[in-house]
Design an enzyme around this catalytic site. Structure first.
Site, short mmCIF file in Angstrom:
data_model
loop_
_atom_site.label_atom_id
_atom_site.label_comp_id
_atom_site.label_asym_id
_atom_site.label_seq_id
_atom_site.Cartn_x
_atom_site.Cartn_y
_atom_site.Cartn_z
N GLU A 152 0.79 -1.24 0.00
CA GLU A 152 0.00 0.00 0.00
C GLU A 152 0.82 1.29 0.00
O GLU A 152 0.64 2.15 0.85
CB GLU A 152 -0.93 0.00 1.22
CG GLU A 152 -1.93 -1.13 1.19
CD GLU A 152 -2.81 -1.19 2.43
OE1 GLU A 152 -4.01 -1.41 2.28
OE2 GLU A 152 -2.29 -1.03 3.56
C1 TNX Z 1 -4.78 -4.05 4.54
S1 TNX Z 1 -3.07 -6.44 4.30
C2 TNX Z 1 -3.51 -3.84 5.05
C3 TNX Z 1 -3.37 -3.44 6.45
C4 TNX Z 1 -4.68 -3.20 7.13
C5 TNX Z 1 -5.65 -4.28 6.71
C6 TNX Z 1 -6.97 -4.20 7.39
C7 TNX Z 1 -2.05 -5.40 4.08
C8 TNX Z 1 -0.81 -5.88 3.54
N1 TNX Z 1 -2.36 -4.13 4.37
O1 TNX Z 1 -2.54 -2.31 6.55
O2 TNX Z 1 -4.48 -3.24 8.50
O3 TNX Z 1 -5.86 -4.19 5.33
O4 TNX Z 1 -7.77 -5.30 7.09
#
Ligand code: TNX
Length: 531
Positions: free
Chosen positions: A345
């Protein structure tokens, strides 16, 4: 007015009162000790590869039980001690642990490592129970440990109460031959969004071990907090650990505490996988050290739950000095071969910047002697041969990763993200990927989840538990149980032997043990818990 009338109200008719008082005075039936109860071999979770119950008398664990082991292997002794602590009767002499004698004396439990010349699957075990003796054989101490976890489920659930036990322990006769399907049977705990102390993490480790899970990935840093002491960058914890989602006090593990967790997990055959998420999810670090920011200005601490806004300054050399120091210190405390670099992300870098960063960080990890793991966004970057890709976005393409020969860990968010709510009523959790009831978590096969991904590239499964909405061990337990049992079975049991109806029935049989252990599990309406 009488006590009874005061309590029950003025309108209680006199007749009813007489009946109530008579009942209260009736002699109670004598308290009978719990009858010796023998568990079924058909209720084990995760489902073993082969189970052959036999008719006949059970094995009775009596006072003076001997646990017999071959001398000279500390890990085997550790497993024997674990078994001893499980079956020890409070206020009675402990079962003895004895060096191997031949023949095995009647009434004993024998743990032995198999002859290395006969090839057997790693972590496998064979368990035979007769009225005379229990024999457990495995190629490695981990297999013996899993055999003991099976024994545990064959003992009465009331065993899990800490109070004295006024009844015999009996084990059903038969044979279990068992081996895991996948090498990676993992859980991930986000200790960054909310901090969980050593005590809570140890409890989680205990619960994972019971299900034959063997990896605990700790998400040790994120925008909301930095959770591990780094001696060369002390402000990470002096400043960066003091926040969490919602503004609570946060916290962090000292290096001693982290090493203690690693050792505790290791004694239960669980490898700790540390994650420092980068280049994004780094507000806590950026807020602690202005020089890590491109403009040299430290942002304020962050306690919200947005993602994607932070990134280390990938163009500055100090960023790589920082990463090298952090990776080196954590790697030195971590005997396991893995280091998770996050990589998810990132919304503020170009693809080119991102890929160059992932390329460089993998080399830093390799120099520290570890294999890098990254969330599936890293797939398009250059990957070292040892790098592992962790699939999480249900739609993410994995062909890139597979073509590069990367091994995969499967954590599909719409199946095994434990922070997803069970249904609309669930009081905690998120729902961006799906509502995930127990059946959704269980009823899929890792080998066919992603098209064109051959089973041999799949290391296994891992269930992340993100902690934006959860604050303590009771919340952890509520979201993890019973879905963690589904994940354990996905990772352990042969694909052809398991099905939802069978799992549902075996899950129901866990309820008494889980209740005795005080686990705050979700009583899913999909399971008939009364059985
Ligand atoms: C996605 S899974 C994220 C996390 C959040 C989560 C909440 C991932 C690699 N990144 O930063 O906590 O969703 O469900």
């Amino acid at each position: 007015m009488s006590f009874t009338r005061r309590c029950l109200g003025r309108s209680v008719p006199a007749v009813l009162l007489i009946v109530l008082i008579a009942c209260a005075r009736a002699p109670r039936p004598a308290v009978r000790p719990e009858p010796p109860f023998v568990q079924s071999m058909r209720q084990i979770v995760p489902l073993p590869a082969s189970v052959e119950p036999e008719d006949g008398d059970p094995f009775v664990i009596a006072e003076g039980l001997a646990i017999v082991i071959a001398p000279g292997n500390d890990e085997v002794r550790g497993v024997a001690e674990h078994l001893r602590d499980l079956v020890a009767f409070p206020a009675q002499p402990e079962p003895r642990i004895e060096a191997a004698v031949s023949p095995i004396p009647d009434g004993s439990i024998h743990l032995s490592l198999a002859d290395p010349d006969t090839p057997r699957a790693p972590e496998s075990y064979e368990l035979t129970i007769t009225s005379r003796a229990v024999t457990l054989t495995a190629p490695d101490p981990a297999g013996l440990f899993y055999g003991v976890q099976t024994l545990r489920q064959l003992l009465p659930p009331a065993l899990e109460h800490e109070a004295a036990r006024p009844f015999e322990l009996r084990l059903p006769p038969g044979r279990v031959a068992d081996a895991p399907r996948f090498a990676w049977r993992g859980a991930m705990l986000d200790v960054a969004r909310h901090f969980f102390d050593v005590h809570d993490v140890k409890r989680y480790i205990d619960l994972l071990a019971m299900l034959k899970m063997n990896r605990l990935h700790l998400h040790l840093s994120d925008d909301q907090g930095w959770r591990i002491e780094i001696k060369s960058w002390p402000n990470l914890t002096a400043h960066g650990a003091k926040t969490e989602v919602g503004g609570g006090p946060g916290g962090f593990y000292t290096q001693e505490q982290y090493a203690d967790l690693v050792a505790y997990a290791r004694a239960r055959f669980i490898t700790i996988v540390p994650e420092i998420d980068m280049p994004g999810h780094t507000n806590a670090a950026l807020s602690s050290y202005p020089e890590l920011n491109c403009d040299g200005v430290a942002p304020a601490p962050y306690t919200g739950i947005e993602v994607g806004f932070s990134a280390l300054c990938v163009g500055k050399e100090v960023t790589y000095t920082f990463i090298e120091d952090v990776v080196t210190e954590i790697a030195a405390l971590t005997p396991g071969p893995y280091f998770h670099i996050g990589g998810d992300e990132v919304k503020t870098l170009t693809d080119e910047q991102y890929r160059a960063f992932i390329d460089r960080v993998q080399r830093i990890v390799a120099s520290a002697g570890k294999e890098a793991i990254g969330w599936d966004e890293i797939a398009p970057a250059p990957l070292l041969p040892a790098t592992i890709v962790q699939h999480w976005r249900p739609e993410s393409p994995l062909t890139d990763a597979v073509e590069k020969g990367a091994r995969l860990i499967l954590s599909p968010a719409d199946r095994i993200y434990l922070d997803m709510k069970y249904d609309v009523e669930t009081p905690i959790g998120l729902n961006w990927a799906a509502y995930v009831e127990v059946r959704d978590a269980y009823d899929w096969d890792p080998a066919t989840l992603v098209e064109d991904v051959p089973e041999r590239t799949i290391l296994g499964v891992e269930a992340p538990l993100w902690s934006e909405t959860i604050a303590g061990i009771r919340d952890i337990e509520y979201l993890a149980f019973p879905r963690m049992a589904a994940v354990a079975e996905l990772g352990w049991s042969p694909a052809g032997r398991r099905d939802w109806d069978g799992f549902r029935a075996r899950l129901a049989a866990q309820a008494r043990r889980w209740a005795a252990l005080g686990i705050n599990f979700y009583r899913s309406p999909q399971v008939d818990w009364r059985h």
